[in-house]
Design an enzyme around this catalytic site. Structure first.
Site, PDB file in Angstrom:
ATOM      1  CB  THR A 114      -0.907  -0.011   1.254  1.00 50.26           C
ATOM      2  OG1 THR A 114      -1.430   1.298   1.466  1.00 50.26           O
ATOM      3  CG2 THR A 114      -0.144  -0.394   2.523  1.00 50.26           C
ATOM      4  CG  ASP A 115      -1.066   5.024  -0.935  1.00 51.89           C
ATOM      5  OD1 ASP A 115      -1.638   4.321  -0.060  1.00 51.89           O
ATOM      6  OD2 ASP A 115      -1.617   6.000  -1.472  1.00 51.89           O
ATOM      7  CD  GLU A 116      -3.314   3.574   4.280  1.00 58.98           C
ATOM      8  OE1 GLU A 116      -3.230   3.599   5.505  1.00 58.98           O
ATOM      9  OE2 GLU A 116      -4.375   3.347   3.664  1.00 58.98           O
ATOM     10  CE1 TYR A 172      -3.325  -2.464   5.934  1.00 58.80           C
ATOM     11  CE2 TYR A 172      -3.177  -0.121   5.419  1.00 58.80           C
ATOM     12  CZ  TYR A 172      -3.282  -1.436   5.000  1.00 58.80           C
ATOM     13  OH  TYR A 172      -3.345  -1.731   3.655  1.00 58.80           O
ATOM     14  CE  LYS A 232      -0.154  -4.534   3.082  1.00 59.99           C
ATOM     15  NZ  LYS A 232      -0.587  -5.860   2.556  1.00 59.99           N
TER      16      LYS A 232
HETATM   17  P1  NAD Z   1      -9.985  -6.959   2.752  1.00 60.91           P
HETATM   18  O1  NAD Z   1      -9.907  -6.667   4.211  1.00 60.91           O
HETATM   19  O2  NAD Z   1     -11.234  -6.661   2.006  1.00 60.91           O
HETATM   20  O3  NAD Z   1      -9.656  -8.506   2.508  1.00 60.91           O
HETATM   21  C1  NAD Z   1      -8.631  -9.192   3.158  1.00 60.91           C
HETATM   22  C2  NAD Z   1      -8.831 -10.675   2.928  1.00 60.91           C
HETATM   23  O4  NAD Z   1      -7.747 -11.368   3.583  1.00 60.91           O
HETATM   24  C3  NAD Z   1     -10.132 -11.245   3.519  1.00 60.91           C
HETATM   25  O5  NAD Z   1     -10.758 -12.095   2.600  1.00 60.91           O
HETATM   26  C4  NAD Z   1      -9.673 -11.984   4.754  1.00 60.91           C
HETATM   27  O6  NAD Z   1     -10.514 -13.073   5.092  1.00 60.91           O
HETATM   28  C5  NAD Z   1      -8.287 -12.462   4.336  1.00 60.91           C
HETATM   29  N1  NAD Z   1      -7.402 -12.712   5.482  1.00 60.91           N
HETATM   30  C6  NAD Z   1      -7.191 -11.914   6.555  1.00 60.91           C
HETATM   31  N2  NAD Z   1      -6.337 -12.502   7.406  1.00 60.91           N
HETATM   32  C7  NAD Z   1      -5.973 -13.679   6.840  1.00 60.91           C
HETATM   33  C8  NAD Z   1      -5.094 -14.723   7.240  1.00 60.91           C
HETATM   34  N3  NAD Z   1      -4.417 -14.664   8.399  1.00 60.91           N
HETATM   35  N4  NAD Z   1      -4.951 -15.800   6.427  1.00 60.91           N
HETATM   36  C9  NAD Z   1      -5.642 -15.872   5.265  1.00 60.91           C
HETATM   37  N5  NAD Z   1      -6.495 -14.916   4.844  1.00 60.91           N
HETATM   38  C10 NAD Z   1      -6.651 -13.821   5.625  1.00 60.91           C
HETATM   39  O7  NAD Z   1      -8.734  -6.197   2.125  1.00 60.91           O
HETATM   40  P2  NAD Z   1      -8.565  -5.525   0.704  1.00 60.91           P
HETATM   41  O8  NAD Z   1      -9.043  -4.137   0.765  1.00 60.91           O
HETATM   42  O9  NAD Z   1      -9.089  -6.438  -0.340  1.00 60.91           O
HETATM   43  O10 NAD Z   1      -6.980  -5.473   0.609  1.00 60.91           O
HETATM   44  C11 NAD Z   1      -6.235  -6.541   0.024  1.00 60.91           C
HETATM   45  C12 NAD Z   1      -4.767  -6.204   0.051  1.00 60.91           C
HETATM   46  O11 NAD Z   1      -4.525  -4.981  -0.656  1.00 60.91           O
HETATM   47  C13 NAD Z   1      -4.217  -5.984   1.461  1.00 60.91           C
HETATM   48  O12 NAD Z   1      -2.935  -6.561   1.527  1.00 60.91           O
HETATM   49  C14 NAD Z   1      -4.145  -4.467   1.595  1.00 60.91           C
HETATM   50  O13 NAD Z   1      -3.118  -4.096   2.489  1.00 60.91           O
HETATM   51  C15 NAD Z   1      -3.832  -4.065   0.171  1.00 60.91           C
HETATM   52  N6  NAD Z   1      -4.288  -2.719  -0.230  1.00 60.91           N
HETATM   53  C16 NAD Z   1      -5.577  -2.337  -0.020  1.00 60.91           C
HETATM   54  C17 NAD Z   1      -5.993  -1.080  -0.457  1.00 60.91           C
HETATM   55  C18 NAD Z   1      -7.430  -0.636  -0.292  1.00 60.91           C
HETATM   56  O14 NAD Z   1      -7.743   0.511  -0.616  1.00 60.91           O
HETATM   57  N7  NAD Z   1      -8.342  -1.471   0.154  1.00 60.91           N
HETATM   58  C19 NAD Z   1      -5.087  -0.213  -1.075  1.00 60.91           C
HETATM   59  C20 NAD Z   1      -3.755  -0.650  -1.272  1.00 60.91           C
HETATM   60  C21 NAD Z   1      -3.379  -1.911  -0.849  1.00 60.91           C
HETATM   61  P1  TYD Z   2     -10.392   4.512   4.829  1.00 60.07           P
HETATM   62  O1  TYD Z   2     -11.396   4.123   3.797  1.00 60.07           O
HETATM   63  O2  TYD Z   2     -10.476   3.915   6.191  1.00 60.07           O
HETATM   64  O3  TYD Z   2      -8.967   4.261   4.162  1.00 60.07           O
HETATM   65  P2  TYD Z   2      -7.474   4.695   4.701  1.00 60.07           P
HETATM   66  O4  TYD Z   2      -7.573   5.115   6.101  1.00 60.07           O
HETATM   67  O5  TYD Z   2      -6.729   3.417   4.542  1.00 60.07           O
HETATM   68  O6  TYD Z   2      -7.020   5.762   3.775  1.00 60.07           O
HETATM   69  O7  TYD Z   2     -10.449   6.080   5.010  1.00 60.07           O
HETATM   70  C1  TYD Z   2     -10.278   6.972   3.912  1.00 60.07           C
HETATM   71  C2  TYD Z   2     -10.318   8.377   4.447  1.00 60.07           C
HETATM   72  O8  TYD Z   2     -11.633   8.656   4.948  1.00 60.07           O
HETATM   73  C3  TYD Z   2      -9.381   8.617   5.613  1.00 60.07           C
HETATM   74  O9  TYD Z   2      -8.825   9.930   5.513  1.00 60.07           O
HETATM   75  C4  TYD Z   2     -10.276   8.525   6.835  1.00 60.07           C
HETATM   76  C5  TYD Z   2     -11.597   9.038   6.324  1.00 60.07           C
HETATM   77  N1  TYD Z   2     -12.796   8.433   6.967  1.00 60.07           N
HETATM   78  C6  TYD Z   2     -13.785   9.287   7.501  1.00 60.07           C
HETATM   79  O10 TYD Z   2     -13.694  10.516   7.465  1.00 60.07           O
HETATM   80  N2  TYD Z   2     -14.875   8.697   8.079  1.00 60.07           N
HETATM   81  C7  TYD Z   2     -15.029   7.336   8.148  1.00 60.07           C
HETATM   82  O11 TYD Z   2     -16.038   6.857   8.727  1.00 60.07           O
HETATM   83  C8  TYD Z   2     -14.010   6.498   7.594  1.00 60.07           C
HETATM   84  C9  TYD Z   2     -14.114   4.989   7.651  1.00 60.07           C
HETATM   85  C10 TYD Z   2     -12.919   7.102   6.999  1.00 60.07           C
END
Ligand code: NAD
Ligand code: TYD
Length: 338
Positions: free
Chosen positions: A126-128, A151, A155
């Site tokens: 992630t970019d985070e 988090y 990562k």
């Molecule tokens: P999500 O929370 O929707 O899904 C995570 C999945 O991983 C779930 O299906 C969960 O059951 C599974 N999981 C959790 N712990 C596990 C374990 N110990 N063993 C096996 N499976 C397990 O997450 P997402 O939003 O789909 O993110 C997927 C990946 O992309 C993550 O690695 C996250 O850090 C990365 N990512 C997410 C975003 C975003 O905006 N959502 C952006 C950049 C990177």
């Molecule tokens: P989020 O979707 O949790 O992603 P991330 O924290 O990984 O960027 O949040 C996106 C942005 O929205 C973040 O700046 C926090 C804000 N946010 C709110 O203002 N209210 C909310 O209820 C949530 C979940 C997020």
């Protein structure tokens, strides 16, 4: 046939990836290993579950015995690790599970990948991990890693472990670092689906702080097409940033959602800020654009409408979630803030 272990494939991005890729390629055999935490949902995978080149295993990436068994049984030669605890707010409530899954889990996969001589190990990051930006500038692959939340710290630790396996053992690793995703199948704890569902139910929309924190939004299919390209053509040992160049303050996103749903801005409620809230993320994706010829295809204005429509059409999918155990988390999270 490429035998690929995809972890976390029942979550938001992983399930979108499997649905997309199995529709397109029949030279991939995918073993989906997912623990089915609160965020994992097999309903996300209905369209692929009967395919011959797909199999699902419920299990934990931390379980090294199981992971080694899977590598052996399915002759795994490729890994794409999506599995993670993924929500910043949950990591603030309790960090242990983040360390366990994101760091130890990744380490277990790396050890198995080394033992079984995998040909490519792609870590979905992630970019985070880069921390927070001021009003100007972009994250490049050279930006030092400086995570702020439990988090993002987990990562970043996983990324470093991945790079150490490349450096020390020559494991053929790759890392992608993507910005905030949105689209169908996203669990409604993240900003966009949470705001859509609250607006639909005429509940308050809890905006943290002044709503001026900035995120760089990308449609999940654009992310997954980039993942496919890095997996196929990325240079071993490298990191690739992925972003669509779509920075927006949170309040603007919330207003767009309300407008599309024809709801009043009076539903917006400014609430206590997230502790340690990163101010701004923004990605420089010129490396993947130049080296792998990737570019985003979806624009925010239409893809957000598609996303809202998906939630309108798939009430059954989310009603089960918002009426269940998730409600306890929601109440705990927001009673602290409002
Ligand atoms: P999500 O929370 O929707 O899904 C995570 C999945 O991983 C779930 O299906 C969960 O059951 C599974 N999981 C959790 N712990 C596990 C374990 N110990 N063993 C096996 N499976 C397990 O997450 P997402 O939003 O789909 O993110 C997927 C990946 O992309 C993550 O690695 C996250 O850090 C990365 N990512 C997410 C975003 C975003 O905006 N959502 C952006 C950049 C990177
Ligand atoms: P989020 O979707 O949790 O992603 P991330 O924290 O990984 O960027 O949040 C996106 C942005 O929205 C973040 O700046 C926090 C804000 N946010 C709110 O203002 N209210 C909310 O209820 C949530 C979940 C997020």
């Amino acid at each position: 046939m490429k035998n690929i272990l995809v972890t976390g494939g029942a979550g938001f991005i992983g399930s979108n990836f499997i649905n997309y890729i199995l529709n397109k390629r029949d030279d991939y055999f995918i073993v989906n290993l997912d623990k089915l935490t609160y965020a994992g949902n097999l309903e996300n995978l209905k369209e692929v579950e009967s395919k011959k080149n797909y199999t699902f295993i419920k299990g934990d990436i931390v379980n090294s015995e199981l992971v080694n068994y899977i590598f052996e049984k399915y002759k795994i030669k490729y890994v794409i690790n999506f599995a993670a605890e993924s929500h910043v707010d949950r990591s603030i409530l309790g960090s242990e599970i983040f360390f366990r899954t994101n760091v130890i889990g990744t380490n277990v996969l790396l050890e198995a990948a080394k033992r079984f001589n995998v040909e490519r190990f792609l870590q979905i990051s992630t970019d985070e991990v880069y921390g927070s930006l001021g009003p100007t500038g972009l994250f490049t692959e050279k930006t030092p890693v400086a995570p702020n939340s439990p988090y993002s710290a987990s990562k970043a630790s996983a990324d470093m472990m991945v790079q150490s396996f490349n450096h020390t053992y020559g494991l053929p690793t790759l890392i992608t670092r993507c910005s905030n995703n949105y689209g169908p199948l996203q669990f409604p704890e993240k900003l966009i689906p949470l705001m859509i569902l609250n607006a639909l139910k005429d509940k308050k929309l809890p905006v943290y702080g002044d709503g001026m924190n900035v995120r760089d939004w990308i449609y999940v299919i654009d992310h997954n097409k980039a993942v496919e390209l890095v997996f196929e053509n990325g240079k071993i040992g490298e990191v690739y940033n992925i972003g669509a160049g779509n920075e927006m303050p949170n309040i603007e996103i919330v207003k767009i959602i309300l407008k599309n749903l024809n709801k009043s801005e009076e539903l917006i409620q400014f609430v206590k800020d997230r502790p340690g809230h990163d101010k701004r993320y923004a990605i420089d994706s010129s490396k993947i654009q130049n080296d792998l010829k990737w570019k985003p295809e979806f624009n925010f204005e239409s893809a957000i409408v598609n996303t809202i429509e998906w939630y309108l059409k798939n009430k059954k999918w989310w009603e089960r979630i918002v009426s269940g155990e998730y409600q306890n988390y929601y109440n705990k999270q927001y009673s602290d803030r409002i």
